[in-house]
Design a protein around this motif. Structure first.
Motif, PDB file in Angstrom:
ATOM      1  N   PRO A   1       0.814  -1.207   0.000  1.00 54.93           N
ATOM      2  CA  PRO A   1       0.000   0.000   0.000  1.00 54.93           C
ATOM      3  C   PRO A   1       0.857   1.270   0.000  1.00 54.93           C
ATOM      4  O   PRO A   1       1.952   1.280   0.537  1.00 54.93           O
ATOM      5  N   ILE A   2       0.351   2.308  -0.651  1.00 56.81           N
ATOM      6  CA  ILE A   2       1.019   3.607  -0.623  1.00 56.81           C
ATOM      7  C   ILE A   2       0.318   4.428   0.449  1.00 56.81           C
ATOM      8  O   ILE A   2      -0.908   4.600   0.402  1.00 56.81           O
ATOM      9  N   TYR A   3       1.065   4.924   1.415  1.00 60.25           N
ATOM     10  CA  TYR A   3       0.432   5.641   2.513  1.00 60.25           C
ATOM     11  C   TYR A   3       0.069   7.062   2.091  1.00 60.25           C
ATOM     12  O   TYR A   3       0.926   7.812   1.623  1.00 60.25           O
ATOM     13  N   GLY A   4      -1.181   7.406   2.270  1.00 63.20           N
ATOM     14  CA  GLY A   4      -1.678   8.695   1.789  1.00 63.20           C
ATOM     15  C   GLY A   4      -1.546   9.839   2.785  1.00 63.20           C
ATOM     16  O   GLY A   4      -1.945  10.958   2.493  1.00 63.20           O
ATOM     17  N   GLY A   5      -1.010   9.567   3.981  1.00 63.68           N
ATOM     18  CA  GLY A   5      -0.783  10.644   4.944  1.00 63.68           C
ATOM     19  C   GLY A   5      -1.969  10.931   5.847  1.00 63.68           C
ATOM     20  O   GLY A   5      -2.079  12.024   6.419  1.00 63.68           O
ATOM     21  N   LYS A   6      -2.838   9.923   6.012  1.00 66.66           N
ATOM     22  CA  LYS A   6      -4.077  10.114   6.778  1.00 66.66           C
ATOM     23  C   LYS A   6      -3.843  10.694   8.176  1.00 66.66           C
ATOM     24  O   LYS A   6      -4.602  11.552   8.628  1.00 66.66           O
ATOM     25  N   CYS A   7      -2.810  10.220   8.863  1.00 61.90           N
ATOM     26  CA  CYS A   7      -2.607  10.638  10.265  1.00 61.90           C
ATOM     27  C   CYS A   7      -1.647  11.826  10.402  1.00 61.90           C
ATOM     28  O   CYS A   7      -1.309  12.216  11.513  1.00 61.90           O
TER      29      CYS A   7
END
Ligand SMILES: [Zn+2]
Length: 318
Positions: free
Chosen positions: A129-135
């Motif tokens: 998965p590519i982390y989208g920066g949610k946190c």
């Protein structure tokens, strides 16, 4: 500063080595030693639940059996950069992490595995998965609330820029960190330091000038080079070698008994095995018995095949 080559082998003692691990050890040793370099054996035992000292002991014995030697590290933990086992280096990793934290480059991520792997999350072709920066922009209050339920993983903010390097085997490589992985984890939510952090800190502090390993880790190199530079280190050179696969194209695993070094040692002399590996790596013309020292004078990255190497078990183990 000298320009002396310093190579390393950094196995994880989570099982007996297999043929692919031996190939990695051999290639990294040949690459460093053929240039008169020194060689480090580092034990990557970050995860206490997966790593066992008995496997480190077997690993050393298997490397010695093959005729590979090292100048620093190992279980004897000899050398100026000790300790050489990652489980003993937590204080160093924590210190480095703190410098990044003070620069405001880290944040806690509370996403669960299933959230990260959710079907609507962007994924690379290999499924990661590519982390989208949610946190990334959680407020202090939100973080406090979430910490009551579970620990957070520590992520590093990455910039939207390309990282480029020239691989000793695969040539020029470029990747954009944002589109290929996103902010990445430096410490897991269970407190275990991430491979990406430990490997960069160790290679830099141990003076490693070349990192040789399987091409399955090529993708990590971009993150590692970025991290090296961020921490003010000169990144090492990288050389990724093709993987050894089973004849049906499967990746070898430490669970496969027929490519386990313990099994191989009952069937081959070290010279026979080195002849097979040296031939598979394009270094010699025929799979005839040879010693590790003899392979040194033949070794060249130019001869290394780019495609993965399928081992026909029936033929190889004849
Ligand atoms: Zn998150």
């Amino acid at each position: 500063m000298t320009d002396k080559t310093v190579g390393r082998f950094a196995p994880t003692p989570s099982g007996r080595m297999h043929l692919g691990n031996l190939f990695c050890a051999l290639t990294s040793w040949l690459s460093a030693r053929s240039r008169g370099g020194s060689y480090i054996l580092r034990i990557e035992d970050l995860d206490p639940l997966r790593c066992f000292r008995e496997y480190s002991e077997l690993m050393e014995e298997d490397l010695k059996w093959l005729g590979l030697d090292w100048d620093e590290g190992g279980l004897a933990d000899i050398g100026p950069s000790k300790p050489y086992s990652q489980c003993d280096r937590s204080d160093i990793y924590e210190q480095i992490l703190e410098t990044l934290r003070q620069k405001g480059l880290l944040y806690l991520c509370f996403c669960s595995r299933s959230e990260l792997h959710a079907a609507n999350a962007p994924h690379l072709s290999d499924g990661s998965p590519i982390y989208g920066g949610k946190c990334r922009n959680l407020t202090e209050a939100e973080i406090k609330e979430k910490l009551k339920k579970r620990g957070g993983a520590t992520r590093l903010i990455v910039p939207d820029e390309d990282v480029t390097f020239t691989d000793m085997c695969y040539g020029e490589q470029t990747q954009n960190l944002v589109t290929h992985c996103g902010d990445f984890i430096l410490r897991r939510s269970d407190g275990v330091f991430a491979y990406q952090l430990a490997v960069v800190v160790d290679d830099a502090l141990m003076g490693v000038t070349e990192v040789v390993r399987g091409r399955d880790l090529l993708d990590s190199s971009f993150r590692q080079i970025y991290l090296h530079r961020l921490l003010g280190f000169e990144p090492p050179q990288f050389g990724h070698h093709p993987l050894i696969l089973a004849d049906d194209g499967r990746r070898l695993s430490k669970r496969d008994k027929d490519t386990d070094v313990g099994f191989l040692r009952t069937r081959f002399t070290p010279e026979q095995l080195l002849g097979q590996l040296g031939f598979a790596a394009g270094q010699i013309d025929r799979p005839e018995p040879i010693t590790a020292k003899e392979l040194l004078s033949c070794f060249s990255w130019d001869k290394m095949p780019r495609n993965d190497i399928k081992i026909d078990a029936a033929k190889f183990f004849d």
